[in-house]
Design a protein around this motif. Structure first.
Motif, PDB file in Angstrom:
ATOM      1  N   GLU A 104      -9.017 -11.755  -2.097  1.00  0.00           N
ATOM      2  CA  GLU A 104      -9.966 -10.816  -1.588  1.00  0.00           C
ATOM      3  C   GLU A 104      -9.674  -9.240  -2.196  1.00  0.00           C
ATOM      4  OE1 GLU A 104     -13.399  -9.521  -0.390  1.00  0.00           O
ATOM      5  OE2 GLU A 104     -13.096 -11.507   0.391  1.00  0.00           O
ATOM      6  N   THR A 105     -10.744  -8.572  -2.233  1.00  0.00           N
ATOM      7  CA  THR A 105     -10.698  -7.058  -2.863  1.00  0.00           C
ATOM      8  C   THR A 105     -10.692  -6.140  -1.727  1.00  0.00           C
ATOM      9  OG1 THR A 105     -11.748  -7.669  -4.878  1.00  0.00           O
ATOM     10  CG2 THR A 105     -11.540  -5.255  -4.389  1.00  0.00           C
ATOM     11  N   PHE A 106      -9.761  -5.235  -1.627  1.00  0.00           N
ATOM     12  CA  PHE A 106      -9.760  -4.105  -0.347  1.00  0.00           C
ATOM     13  C   PHE A 106      -9.605  -2.949  -1.342  1.00  0.00           C
ATOM     14  CE2 PHE A 106      -7.916  -8.224   0.946  1.00  0.00           C
ATOM     15  CZ  PHE A 106      -8.449  -8.476   2.121  1.00  0.00           C
ATOM     16  N   HIS A 107     -10.122  -1.921  -0.344  1.00  0.00           N
ATOM     17  CA  HIS A 107     -10.015  -0.545  -0.604  1.00  0.00           C
ATOM     18  C   HIS A 107      -8.469  -0.022   0.021  1.00  0.00           C
ATOM     19  CE1 HIS A 107      -9.916   3.947  -0.643  1.00  0.00           C
ATOM     20  NE2 HIS A 107     -11.087   3.874  -1.860  1.00  0.00           N
ATOM     21  N   ARG A 108      -7.829   0.630  -0.895  1.00  0.00           N
ATOM     22  CA  ARG A 108      -6.370   0.917  -0.708  1.00  0.00           C
ATOM     23  C   ARG A 108      -5.984   1.516   0.602  1.00  0.00           C
ATOM     24  NH1 ARG A 108      -3.778   4.001  -4.650  1.00  0.00           N
ATOM     25  NH2 ARG A 108      -2.382   4.784  -3.132  1.00  0.00           N
ATOM     26  N   ASP A 109      -7.336   2.207   0.988  1.00  0.00           N
ATOM     27  CA  ASP A 109      -7.014   3.073   2.214  1.00  0.00           C
ATOM     28  C   ASP A 109      -6.889   2.111   3.756  1.00  0.00           C
ATOM     29  OD1 ASP A 109      -6.683   5.067   1.024  1.00  0.00           O
ATOM     30  OD2 ASP A 109      -8.929   5.838   1.267  1.00  0.00           O
ATOM     31  N   VAL A 110      -7.269   0.816   3.442  1.00  0.00           N
ATOM     32  CA  VAL A 110      -7.242  -0.086   4.716  1.00  0.00           C
ATOM     33  C   VAL A 110      -5.922  -0.878   4.862  1.00  0.00           C
ATOM     34  CG1 VAL A 110      -9.884  -0.335   4.583  1.00  0.00           C
ATOM     35  CG2 VAL A 110      -8.546  -2.054   3.339  1.00  0.00           C
ATOM     36  N   ALA A 134      -1.522  -1.692   4.392  1.00  0.00           N
ATOM     37  CA  ALA A 134      -0.269  -0.691   4.591  1.00  0.00           C
ATOM     38  C   ALA A 134       0.568  -1.513   3.968  1.00  0.00           C
ATOM     39  CB  ALA A 134      -0.197  -0.888   6.348  1.00  0.00           C
ATOM     40  N   PRO A 135       1.714  -0.961   3.353  1.00  0.00           N
ATOM     41  CA  PRO A 135       2.669  -1.643   2.762  1.00  0.00           C
ATOM     42  C   PRO A 135       3.771  -2.434   3.851  1.00  0.00           C
ATOM     43  CG  PRO A 135       3.200   0.700   2.893  1.00  0.00           C
ATOM     44  CD  PRO A 135       2.045   0.582   3.461  1.00  0.00           C
ATOM     45  N   GLN A 136       4.256  -3.625   3.448  1.00  0.00           N
ATOM     46  CA  GLN A 136       5.101  -4.400   4.075  1.00  0.00           C
ATOM     47  C   GLN A 136       6.435  -4.869   3.441  1.00  0.00           C
ATOM     48  OE1 GLN A 136       4.523  -5.236   7.539  1.00  0.00           O
ATOM     49  NE2 GLN A 136       2.652  -4.034   7.331  1.00  0.00           N
ATOM     50  N   GLY A 174       2.691  -7.028  -6.984  1.00  0.00           N
ATOM     51  CA  GLY A 174       3.824  -8.029  -6.569  1.00  0.00           C
ATOM     52  C   GLY A 174       4.197  -7.407  -5.044  1.00  0.00           C
ATOM     53  N   ASP A 175       3.561  -6.222  -4.690  1.00  0.00           N
ATOM     54  CA  ASP A 175       3.877  -5.601  -3.340  1.00  0.00           C
ATOM     55  C   ASP A 175       3.044  -6.498  -2.300  1.00  0.00           C
ATOM     56  OD1 ASP A 175       5.067  -3.255  -4.456  1.00  0.00           O
ATOM     57  OD2 ASP A 175       3.341  -1.982  -4.235  1.00  0.00           O
ATOM     58  N   VAL A 176       3.830  -6.421  -1.033  1.00  0.00           N
ATOM     59  CA  VAL A 176       3.257  -7.258   0.028  1.00  0.00           C
ATOM     60  C   VAL A 176       2.724  -6.136   0.861  1.00  0.00           C
ATOM     61  CG1 VAL A 176       3.868  -8.793   1.854  1.00  0.00           C
ATOM     62  CG2 VAL A 176       5.198  -9.011  -0.353  1.00  0.00           C
ATOM     63  N   VAL A 177       1.428  -6.593   1.365  1.00  0.00           N
ATOM     64  CA  VAL A 177       0.418  -5.621   2.308  1.00  0.00           C
ATOM     65  C   VAL A 177       0.066  -6.361   3.238  1.00  0.00           C
ATOM     66  CG1 VAL A 177       0.118  -4.003   0.240  1.00  0.00           C
ATOM     67  CG2 VAL A 177      -1.469  -5.852   0.886  1.00  0.00           C
ATOM     68  N   THR A 178      -0.448  -5.605   4.456  1.00  0.00           N
ATOM     69  CA  THR A 178      -1.404  -6.287   5.419  1.00  0.00           C
ATOM     70  C   THR A 178      -2.524  -5.291   5.519  1.00  0.00           C
ATOM     71  OG1 THR A 178      -0.017  -5.001   7.390  1.00  0.00           O
ATOM     72  CG2 THR A 178       0.589  -7.526   6.517  1.00  0.00           C
ATOM     73  N   LEU A 179      -3.621  -5.772   6.284  1.00  0.00           N
ATOM     74  CA  LEU A 179      -4.533  -4.685   6.700  1.00  0.00           C
ATOM     75  C   LEU A 179      -4.090  -3.744   7.833  1.00  0.00           C
ATOM     76  CD1 LEU A 179      -7.564  -7.071   7.046  1.00  0.00           C
ATOM     77  CD2 LEU A 179      -7.252  -5.155   5.500  1.00  0.00           C
ATOM     78  N   LYS A 180      -4.530  -2.558   7.644  1.00  0.00           N
ATOM     79  CA  LYS A 180      -3.787  -1.799   8.953  1.00  0.00           C
ATOM     80  C   LYS A 180      -4.415  -2.147  10.501  1.00  0.00           C
ATOM     81  CE  LYS A 180      -3.392   2.540   6.147  1.00  0.00           C
ATOM     82  NZ  LYS A 180      -3.961   3.891   5.888  1.00  0.00           N
ATOM     83  N   SER A 181      -5.330  -3.042  10.225  1.00  0.00           N
ATOM     84  CA  SER A 181      -5.788  -3.718  11.409  1.00  0.00           C
ATOM     85  C   SER A 181      -5.253  -4.826  12.120  1.00  0.00           C
ATOM     86  CB  SER A 181      -7.414  -3.662  11.467  1.00  0.00           C
ATOM     87  OG  SER A 181      -7.860  -4.781  10.323  1.00  0.00           O
ATOM     88  N   GLY A 182      -4.360  -5.299  11.183  1.00  0.00           N
ATOM     89  CA  GLY A 182      -3.572  -6.510  11.386  1.00  0.00           C
ATOM     90  C   GLY A 182      -4.050  -7.603  10.546  1.00  0.00           C
ATOM     91  N   GLY A 183      -3.339  -8.597  10.415  1.00  0.00           N
ATOM     92  CA  GLY A 183      -3.918  -9.855   9.783  1.00  0.00           C
ATOM     93  C   GLY A 183      -2.437 -10.321   8.845  1.00  0.00           C
TER      94      GLY A 183
END
Length: 87
Positions: free
Chosen positions: A55-61, A63-65, A15-24
């Motif tokens: 998509e599946t992402f590693h947690r380190d890439v 950022a929480p929003q 349920g958390d909202v995230v974005t890629l640290k590089s943007g998106g």
């Protein structure tokens, strides 16, 4: 979302909202845990054309929003779509 002070890693939850640290785009976490021996998050979102994506992402890439988008930002996005050329 929980932040552990001892290792400074953000713990994401469903349920958390995230974005890629590089943007998106803003994405919603639907799975958070160990996947193929790594901390992974499965996220879902709609792309700029309205297509559903996952998509599946590693947690380190990631950022929480904040969950909510300020009204002014939503209006700017609507205006940008209104004036952008159709593809």
């Amino acid at each position: 979302m929980t932040i552990h002070r001892d290792n400074h890693r953000t713990r994401f939850r469903i349920g958390d909202v995230v974005t890629l640290k590089s943007g998106g785009p803003r994405m919603t976490v639907i799975f958070a845990g160990v996947f193929d021996d790594a901390d992974e998050l499965v996220c879902q979102w709609f792309d700029e054309r309205g297509h559903f994506r996952q998509e599946t992402f590693h947690r380190d890439v990631l950022a929480p929003q904040p969950r909510a988008i300020p009204a002014g930002l939503a209006r700017l996005r609507m205006q940008a779509r209104r004036y952008s050329p159709a593809a």
